[in-house]
Motif scaffolding. Structure first.
Motif, PDB file in Angstrom:
ATOM      1  N   VAL A 199       0.834  -1.204   0.000  1.00  0.00           N
ATOM      2  CA  VAL A 199       0.000   0.000   0.000  1.00  0.00           C
ATOM      3  C   VAL A 199       0.869   1.255   0.000  1.00  0.00           C
ATOM      4  O   VAL A 199       0.582   2.220  -0.718  1.00  0.00           O
ATOM      5  CB  VAL A 199      -0.941  -0.003   1.219  1.00  0.00           C
ATOM      6  N   ILE A 200       1.943   1.239   0.792  1.00  0.00           N
ATOM      7  CA  ILE A 200       2.838   2.397   0.855  1.00  0.00           C
ATOM      8  C   ILE A 200       3.495   2.636  -0.499  1.00  0.00           C
ATOM      9  O   ILE A 200       3.631   3.785  -0.957  1.00  0.00           O
ATOM     10  CB  ILE A 200       3.900   2.187   1.953  1.00  0.00           C
ATOM     11  N   VAL A 201       3.899   1.552  -1.172  1.00  0.00           N
ATOM     12  CA  VAL A 201       4.524   1.683  -2.493  1.00  0.00           C
ATOM     13  C   VAL A 201       3.540   2.286  -3.492  1.00  0.00           C
ATOM     14  O   VAL A 201       3.874   3.233  -4.229  1.00  0.00           O
ATOM     15  CB  VAL A 201       5.028   0.312  -2.998  1.00  0.00           C
ATOM     16  N   VAL A 202       2.314   1.754  -3.523  1.00  0.00           N
ATOM     17  CA  VAL A 202       1.301   2.254  -4.455  1.00  0.00           C
ATOM     18  C   VAL A 202       0.950   3.715  -4.133  1.00  0.00           C
ATOM     19  O   VAL A 202       0.789   4.544  -5.045  1.00  0.00           O
ATOM     20  CB  VAL A 202       0.040   1.370  -4.421  1.00  0.00           C
ATOM     21  N   ALA A 203       0.841   4.028  -2.851  1.00  0.00           N
ATOM     22  CA  ALA A 203       0.519   5.400  -2.444  1.00  0.00           C
ATOM     23  C   ALA A 203       1.618   6.365  -2.870  1.00  0.00           C
ATOM     24  O   ALA A 203       1.338   7.477  -3.341  1.00  0.00           O
ATOM     25  CB  ALA A 203       0.320   5.464  -0.930  1.00  0.00           C
ATOM     26  N   THR A 204       2.880   5.945  -2.734  1.00  0.00           N
ATOM     27  CA  THR A 204       3.995   6.806  -3.135  1.00  0.00           C
ATOM     28  C   THR A 204       3.989   7.039  -4.637  1.00  0.00           C
ATOM     29  O   THR A 204       4.206   8.168  -5.112  1.00  0.00           O
ATOM     30  CB  THR A 204       5.328   6.172  -2.710  1.00  0.00           C
ATOM     31  N   VAL A 205       3.732   5.983  -5.404  1.00  0.00           N
ATOM     32  CA  VAL A 205       3.652   6.125  -6.862  1.00  0.00           C
ATOM     33  C   VAL A 205       2.516   7.069  -7.238  1.00  0.00           C
ATOM     34  O   VAL A 205       2.654   7.924  -8.122  1.00  0.00           O
ATOM     35  CB  VAL A 205       3.449   4.746  -7.530  1.00  0.00           C
ATOM     36  N   TYR A 206       1.384   6.951  -6.548  1.00  0.00           N
ATOM     37  CA  TYR A 206       0.246   7.835  -6.836  1.00  0.00           C
ATOM     38  C   TYR A 206       0.606   9.294  -6.551  1.00  0.00           C
ATOM     39  O   TYR A 206       0.272  10.186  -7.342  1.00  0.00           O
ATOM     40  CB  TYR A 206      -0.968   7.431  -5.997  1.00  0.00           C
ATOM     41  N   ILE A 207       1.269   9.537  -5.436  1.00  0.00           N
ATOM     42  CA  ILE A 207       1.645  10.908  -5.078  1.00  0.00           C
ATOM     43  C   ILE A 207       2.595  11.486  -6.124  1.00  0.00           C
ATOM     44  O   ILE A 207       2.474  12.655  -6.516  1.00  0.00           O
ATOM     45  CB  ILE A 207       2.285  10.943  -3.677  1.00  0.00           C
ATOM     46  N   VAL A 208       3.550  10.673  -6.588  1.00  0.00           N
ATOM     47  CA  VAL A 208       4.482  11.132  -7.622  1.00  0.00           C
ATOM     48  C   VAL A 208       3.718  11.539  -8.881  1.00  0.00           C
ATOM     49  O   VAL A 208       3.964  12.602  -9.462  1.00  0.00           O
ATOM     50  CB  VAL A 208       5.510  10.036  -7.946  1.00  0.00           C
ATOM     51  N   ILE A 209       2.769  10.701  -9.301  1.00  0.00           N
ATOM     52  CA  ILE A 209       1.986  11.002 -10.505  1.00  0.00           C
ATOM     53  C   ILE A 209       1.095  12.225 -10.272  1.00  0.00           C
ATOM     54  O   ILE A 209       0.982  13.097 -11.144  1.00  0.00           O
ATOM     55  CB  ILE A 209       1.132   9.788 -10.907  1.00  0.00           C
ATOM     56  N   GLN A 210       0.480  12.302  -9.102  1.00  0.00           N
ATOM     57  CA  GLN A 210      -0.460  13.382  -8.832  1.00  0.00           C
ATOM     58  C   GLN A 210       0.206  14.745  -8.841  1.00  0.00           C
ATOM     59  O   GLN A 210      -0.406  15.756  -9.197  1.00  0.00           O
ATOM     60  CB  GLN A 210      -1.141  13.140  -7.475  1.00  0.00           C
ATOM     61  N   LEU A 211       1.487  14.784  -8.480  1.00  0.00           N
ATOM     62  CA  LEU A 211       2.218  16.057  -8.451  1.00  0.00           C
ATOM     63  C   LEU A 211       2.787  16.433  -9.813  1.00  0.00           C
ATOM     64  O   LEU A 211       3.527  17.414  -9.926  1.00  0.00           O
ATOM     65  CB  LEU A 211       3.342  15.987  -7.414  1.00  0.00           C
ATOM     66  N   LEU A 254     -17.773  21.301  -9.735  1.00  0.00           N
ATOM     67  CA  LEU A 254     -16.659  22.033 -10.337  1.00  0.00           C
ATOM     68  C   LEU A 254     -15.345  21.736  -9.622  1.00  0.00           C
ATOM     69  O   LEU A 254     -14.272  21.848 -10.210  1.00  0.00           O
ATOM     70  CB  LEU A 254     -16.932  23.542 -10.315  1.00  0.00           C
ATOM     71  N   ARG A 255     -15.442  21.357  -8.358  1.00  0.00           N
ATOM     72  CA  ARG A 255     -14.226  21.040  -7.602  1.00  0.00           C
ATOM     73  C   ARG A 255     -13.496  19.831  -8.179  1.00  0.00           C
ATOM     74  O   ARG A 255     -12.292  19.669  -7.969  1.00  0.00           O
ATOM     75  CB  ARG A 255     -14.578  20.770  -6.131  1.00  0.00           C
ATOM     76  N   ASN A 256     -14.229  18.976  -8.888  1.00  0.00           N
ATOM     77  CA  ASN A 256     -13.593  17.787  -9.475  1.00  0.00           C
ATOM     78  C   ASN A 256     -12.537  18.139 -10.509  1.00  0.00           C
ATOM     79  O   ASN A 256     -11.669  17.313 -10.827  1.00  0.00           O
ATOM     80  CB  ASN A 256     -14.649  16.888 -10.126  1.00  0.00           C
ATOM     81  N   TYR A 257     -12.620  19.361 -11.044  1.00  0.00           N
ATOM     82  CA  TYR A 257     -11.673  19.773 -12.076  1.00  0.00           C
ATOM     83  C   TYR A 257     -10.471  20.516 -11.496  1.00  0.00           C
ATOM     84  O   TYR A 257      -9.579  20.908 -12.255  1.00  0.00           O
ATOM     85  CB  TYR A 257     -12.375  20.653 -13.108  1.00  0.00           C
ATOM     86  N   LEU A 258     -10.436  20.691 -10.191  1.00  0.00           N
ATOM     87  CA  LEU A 258      -9.279  21.319  -9.565  1.00  0.00           C
ATOM     88  C   LEU A 258      -8.129  20.317  -9.511  1.00  0.00           C
ATOM     89  O   LEU A 258      -8.341  19.136  -9.234  1.00  0.00           O
ATOM     90  CB  LEU A 258      -9.633  21.791  -8.149  1.00  0.00           C
ATOM     91  N   PRO A 259      -6.906  20.752  -9.775  1.00  0.00           N
ATOM     92  CA  PRO A 259      -5.782  19.805  -9.814  1.00  0.00           C
ATOM     93  C   PRO A 259      -5.472  19.136  -8.485  1.00  0.00           C
ATOM     94  O   PRO A 259      -4.846  18.071  -8.457  1.00  0.00           O
ATOM     95  CB  PRO A 259      -4.605  20.675 -10.283  1.00  0.00           C
ATOM     96  N   THR A 260      -5.906  19.739  -7.375  1.00  0.00           N
ATOM     97  CA  THR A 260      -5.622  19.149  -6.063  1.00  0.00           C
ATOM     98  C   THR A 260      -6.812  18.384  -5.493  1.00  0.00           C
ATOM     99  O   THR A 260      -6.729  17.895  -4.367  1.00  0.00           O
ATOM    100  CB  THR A 260      -5.224  20.253  -5.058  1.00  0.00           C
ATOM    101  N   HIS A 261      -7.895  18.269  -6.238  1.00  0.00           N
ATOM    102  CA  HIS A 261      -9.102  17.634  -5.697  1.00  0.00           C
ATOM    103  C   HIS A 261      -8.854  16.183  -5.289  1.00  0.00           C
ATOM    104  O   HIS A 261      -9.429  15.694  -4.307  1.00  0.00           O
ATOM    105  CB  HIS A 261     -10.241  17.692  -6.720  1.00  0.00           C
ATOM    106  N   TYR A 262      -7.992  15.492  -6.023  1.00  0.00           N
ATOM    107  CA  TYR A 262      -7.743  14.073  -5.748  1.00  0.00           C
ATOM    108  C   TYR A 262      -6.391  13.853  -5.066  1.00  0.00           C
ATOM    109  O   TYR A 262      -5.848  12.747  -5.112  1.00  0.00           O
ATOM    110  CB  TYR A 262      -7.787  13.280  -7.049  1.00  0.00           C
ATOM    111  N   SER A 263      -5.869  14.888  -4.419  1.00  0.00           N
ATOM    112  CA  SER A 263      -4.534  14.783  -3.818  1.00  0.00           C
ATOM    113  C   SER A 263      -4.439  13.663  -2.787  1.00  0.00           C
ATOM    114  O   SER A 263      -3.410  12.990  -2.662  1.00  0.00           O
ATOM    115  CB  SER A 263      -4.149  16.113  -3.166  1.00  0.00           C
TER     116      SER A 263
END
Length: 308
Positions: A199-211, A254-263
């Motif tokens: 889970v930590i590995v997947v979460a880290t990969v997600y954070i890298v992509i999200q940024l 409209l918040r769904n289109y904010l870049p940080t909505h899924y942070s």
């Protein structure tokens, strides 16, 4: 201080000297530089070594390593129960090493991690312009697209290093202080230690992509200004503004289109019933924003007049 009164970075001058020595300026029969190859200019290894020698890079990586220890000290000074199995992420931080990693990523996700990415990408081109060394890089000559690509790749590698370093150090510190227990979610779900590492590995990969959107915006601002602080600060302010707007429920969908909505969509991973739809939406949003902003940065840099 140069004779013309312009401050130059010693590392930048070393890089230019090394690049110039690699490309011997010898004219051939047709007037072209003998032995010149664009692919040999501004090598990635040279750029990475230069960036790693910079004090700002060393301070950033040093603070990332220090942050987990600061959190441990805060919990030691305060009152926390290592056997707690209910409450929020802060309350559960001392339950196990995986929970401590989750807390470290959670507290750093809103400001520190976006700032690190903005610092590496926002400073990359603007700093060369502020040192008046960018025009010399292009005069070597290094093709514009290669300058942008090599510096963006170096910035990306340094950003990934910092983003991966935080959970790794947090996990090591958590194992020493809190042990290898189950990861406990605020809803009471318990995830075995082995699965929690995945889970930590997947979460880290997600954070890298999200940024990725922060990287793209910082790069766009970096090629648009000669002030590194302006590029970095502009990206950080955009991230803060997006987070503020995301808290205004009146905006509705409209918040769904904010870049940080899924942070923080990665927090769903710490549950027995994972909402993969939200995570997929976060990945798609980050990739779209990051790609568009990076293409705009490339277009802007390709047509910009370089005067410094």
């Amino acid at each position: 201080m140069a004779d013309n009164g312009v401050h130059t970075d010693p590392a930048a001058l070393d890089e230019l000297t090394e690049l110039a020595s690699r490309e011997q300026v010898r004219s051939g029969p047709d007037g072209a530089v003998a032995g010149y190859r664009a692919g040999r200019t501004l090598r990635l290894g040279v750029e990475l070594r230069r960036q790693l020698r910079r004090r700002r890079t060393q301070l950033v990586l040093g603070f990332v390593v220090l942050l987990p220890f600061i959190l441990v000290v805060a919990f030691q000074i305060g009152q926390s129960s290592p056997n707690r199995r209910s409450g929020g992420f802060v309350d559960l931080a001392t339950a196990s090493a995986p929970n401590f990693v989750v807390l470290a990523l959670f507290v750093a996700g809103s400001f520190l991690l976006p700032t690190i990415v903005a610092l590496f990408f926002g400073d990359t081109i603007a700093s060369e312009a502020s040192w008046s060394s960018l025009k010399y890089l292009l005069a070597i000559p290094v093709p514009r697209h290669r300058v942008l690509r090599q510096k963006a790749v170096a910035s990306g590698l340094l950003s990934v290093l910092a983003l991966v370093l935080l959970p790794l150090v947090s996990l090591a510190v958590g194992l020493i202080w809190y042990g290898a227990g189950d990861a406990i979610s605020p809803t009471g779900d318990a995830i075995p230690f082995g699965r929690s590492l995945l889970v930590i590995v997947v979460a880290t990969v997600y954070i890298v992509i999200q940024l990725a959107w922060v990287a793209g915006l910082s790069l766009l601002l970096s090629v648009s200004t000669d002030a590194p602080l302006g590029a970095v600060g502009g990206a950080v302010l955009a991230a803060i503004l997006s987070q503020i707007l995301d808290q205004i429920t009146a905006l509705g969908s409209l918040r769904n289109y904010l870049p940080t909505h899924y942070s923080y969509a990665w927090l769903d991973l710490i549950a027995t019933d994972i909402d993969w739809g939200t995570i997929a939406a976060g990945v798609l949003s980050a990739v779209v924003y990051g790609t568009v902003l990076t293409l705009l940065a490339a277009r802007r840099f390709a047509t910009k007049d370089i005067t410094s």
